[in-house]
Design an enzyme around this catalytic site. Structure first.
Site, PDB file in Angstrom:
ATOM      1  N   GLY A 179      -8.182  -0.460  85.449  1.00 18.80           N
ATOM      2  CA  GLY A 179      -8.057  -0.155  83.733  1.00 18.80           C
ATOM      3  C   GLY A 179      -8.880   1.240  84.322  1.00 18.80           C
ATOM      4  N   MET A 228     -10.670   3.674  82.528  1.00 22.76           N
ATOM      5  CA  MET A 228     -12.014   3.960  81.624  1.00 22.76           C
ATOM      6  C   MET A 228     -12.479   3.410  83.496  1.00 22.76           C
ATOM      7  SD  MET A 228     -14.040   5.819  79.969  1.00 22.76           S
ATOM      8  CE  MET A 228     -14.903   6.316  81.467  1.00 22.76           C
ATOM      9  N   THR A 251     -19.247  -0.639  78.924  1.00 20.92           N
ATOM     10  CA  THR A 251     -17.654  -2.000  77.808  1.00 20.92           C
ATOM     11  C   THR A 251     -19.092  -2.149  76.372  1.00 20.92           C
ATOM     12  OG1 THR A 251     -17.537  -2.895  80.112  1.00 20.92           O
ATOM     13  CG2 THR A 251     -16.920  -3.858  78.007  1.00 20.92           C
ATOM     14  N   THR A 252     -18.123  -2.286  75.281  1.00 19.81           N
ATOM     15  CA  THR A 252     -18.486  -2.169  74.510  1.00 19.81           C
ATOM     16  C   THR A 252     -18.419  -3.382  73.711  1.00 19.81           C
ATOM     17  OG1 THR A 252     -17.133  -0.699  73.281  1.00 19.81           O
ATOM     18  CG2 THR A 252     -18.573   0.412  73.632  1.00 19.81           C
ATOM     19  N   PRO A 308     -23.591   2.338  74.313  1.00 20.28           N
ATOM     20  CA  PRO A 308     -22.018   3.087  74.052  1.00 20.28           C
ATOM     21  C   PRO A 308     -21.704   4.092  74.061  1.00 20.28           C
ATOM     22  CG  PRO A 308     -23.892   2.901  71.432  1.00 20.28           C
ATOM     23  CD  PRO A 308     -24.974   3.124  73.433  1.00 20.28           C
ATOM     24  N   HIS A 361      -8.830   5.245  68.262  1.00 13.77           N
ATOM     25  CA  HIS A 361      -8.683   5.086  70.250  1.00 13.77           C
ATOM     26  C   HIS A 361      -7.574   4.957  69.672  1.00 13.77           C
ATOM     27  CE1 HIS A 361     -13.508   5.612  70.511  1.00 13.77           C
ATOM     28  NE2 HIS A 361     -12.785   5.209  69.267  1.00 13.77           N
ATOM     29  N   LYS A 371      -7.959  -0.152  72.640  1.00 13.56           N
ATOM     30  CA  LYS A 371      -9.138  -0.657  72.567  1.00 13.56           C
ATOM     31  C   LYS A 371      -9.236  -1.416  71.578  1.00 13.56           C
ATOM     32  CE  LYS A 371     -13.062   1.621  71.397  1.00 13.56           C
ATOM     33  NZ  LYS A 371     -14.525   0.759  72.370  1.00 13.56           N
ATOM     34  N   GLY A 403     -18.802   1.632  69.920  1.00 14.80           N
ATOM     35  CA  GLY A 403     -19.688   1.507  69.761  1.00 14.80           C
ATOM     36  C   GLY A 403     -20.815   2.706  69.317  1.00 14.80           C
TER      37      GLY A 403
END
Length: 348
Positions: A69, A71, A172-173, A195, A230, A234, A239
């Protein structure tokens, strides 16, 4: 183009009256990540986590969970950039095939091979077994994790880390945040949970919390409007938006409800119209919070617009260094926020 913009309150006086079950992530963050045939890790490989160990400035080994992923991959690159080493194994989504990738930081040229293990029952068993070897090789206090997985995995992953005494940084939110904190406190877990990992945004949030504490209801009668954009992948409300809204509600006494009233932009056309550049559609965070007086004659607006993931990734690497120092100090397990990291001067 990668850019970050932070715009604090602007006031306008108006003449008239007038919102680990990891996901199956298949997109890669950049060309720096390359997949190779699966290679099982030997005991000797547990001692090597980077092609550039001679240049490493720390003995920490970071398990970055959630790759490939974007991020998680950006966070792994930032760890290499800041002199940290990557664990040779990490968890990926249960529906993603086992694979070995090469993570490369373009700035320093440092790279590391990481074998991604699906977070199913067998995979978790293998991760626990590999942790034992990693700790024997590098020292238990030197193995930490970073979690950029999926909102649905937040609570289960955190318990997995805590029960295996693996300190972690969670960017991670989503998930049940109250339960998350309760679970970690009851297990004496070492963690940084936030967040948002962006240094300047963390400072802004701290300032807003202080403002709300000192001057509650200063904006009594004002109505709150929130719009956030975003990338379309997402899955949840930001957050950061939730934290900022909490402070703004204390200031305004508005009955704003996050899930009901926040306007979420998750399609390219809407994001472009909101000011996001075409190059940043796959990775951005544009937030606008507006407070308007009851008669519409006064408007306060707060914006923080970020294109790219660098600001979050580097903050994450700083957080894991901060946490590693806390673990090494011998203190009892504790859950920290990014404000703790900021106050400790732990953000480069």
């Amino acid at each position: 183009m990668k850019s970050a913009a932070l715009i604090i309150f602007s006031a306008v006086v108006v003449g008239t009256s007038h919102g680990f079950q990891l996901s199956s992530i298949t997109s890669l963050s950049s060309q720096q990540v390359h997949c190779h045939p699966i290679n099982k890790i030997t005991t000797s490989q547990l001692y090597m986590s980077s092609n550039n160990d001679d240049d490493d400035s720390s003995s920490l080994r970071i398990m970055v969970n959630g790759m490939p992923g974007p991020m998680a991959t950006a966070a792994a690159e930032a760890c290499l950039r800041k002199g940290l080493s990557l664990s040779p194994i990490a968890m990926t989504g249960p529906d993603i095939k086992e694979q070995t990738i090469t993570v490369t930081d373009d700035i320093t040229g440092k790279s590391a091979e990481v074998r991604l293990i699906p977070a199913n029952d067998d995979g978790r068993t293998e991760i626990v077994s590999s942790l034992s070897g990693l700790r024997e090789a590098s020292g238990k206090e030197n193995i930490l994790a970073i979690d950029y997985t999926h909102p649905s995995a937040v609570n289960d992953n955190a318990i997995f880390y805590a029960e295996n005494e693996l300190p972690f940084v969670m960017g991670t939110t989503g998930g049940d945040r109250d339960q998350l904190m309760s679970d970690m406190v009851s297990r004496d877990a070492f963690a940084v949970i936030a967040p948002n990992m962006g240094k300047q945004i963390v400072a802004m949030q701290a300032g807003l919390e202080d403002l709300a504490s000192k001057f509650p209801s200063a904006f009594d009668g004002y109505k709150l409007k929130v719009t956030e954009s975003h990338q379309k992948t997402k899955a949840d409300t930001s957050g950061t938006a939730k934290a900022v809204i909490d402070s703004l509600k204390k200031l305004s006494d508005d009955d704003f409800e996050v899930e009901r009233d926040t306007v979420l932009l998750r399609d390219d056309e809407s994001s472009l119209n909101f000011g996001v550049s075409k190059e940043a559609l796959k990775g951005h965070a544009f937030h606008t919070y507006t407070l308007t007086s009851g008669d519409g004659s006064v408007v306060f607006e707060l914006k923080h617009n970020v294109e790219g993931r660098t600001v979050y990734a580097e903050g994450t690497a700083d957080a894991v260094k901060f946490l590693g120092a806390k673990v090494a100090s011998g203190m009892k397990g504790k859950v920290f926020s990014m404000i703790d990291v900021l106050q400790a001067g732990g953000l480069d």
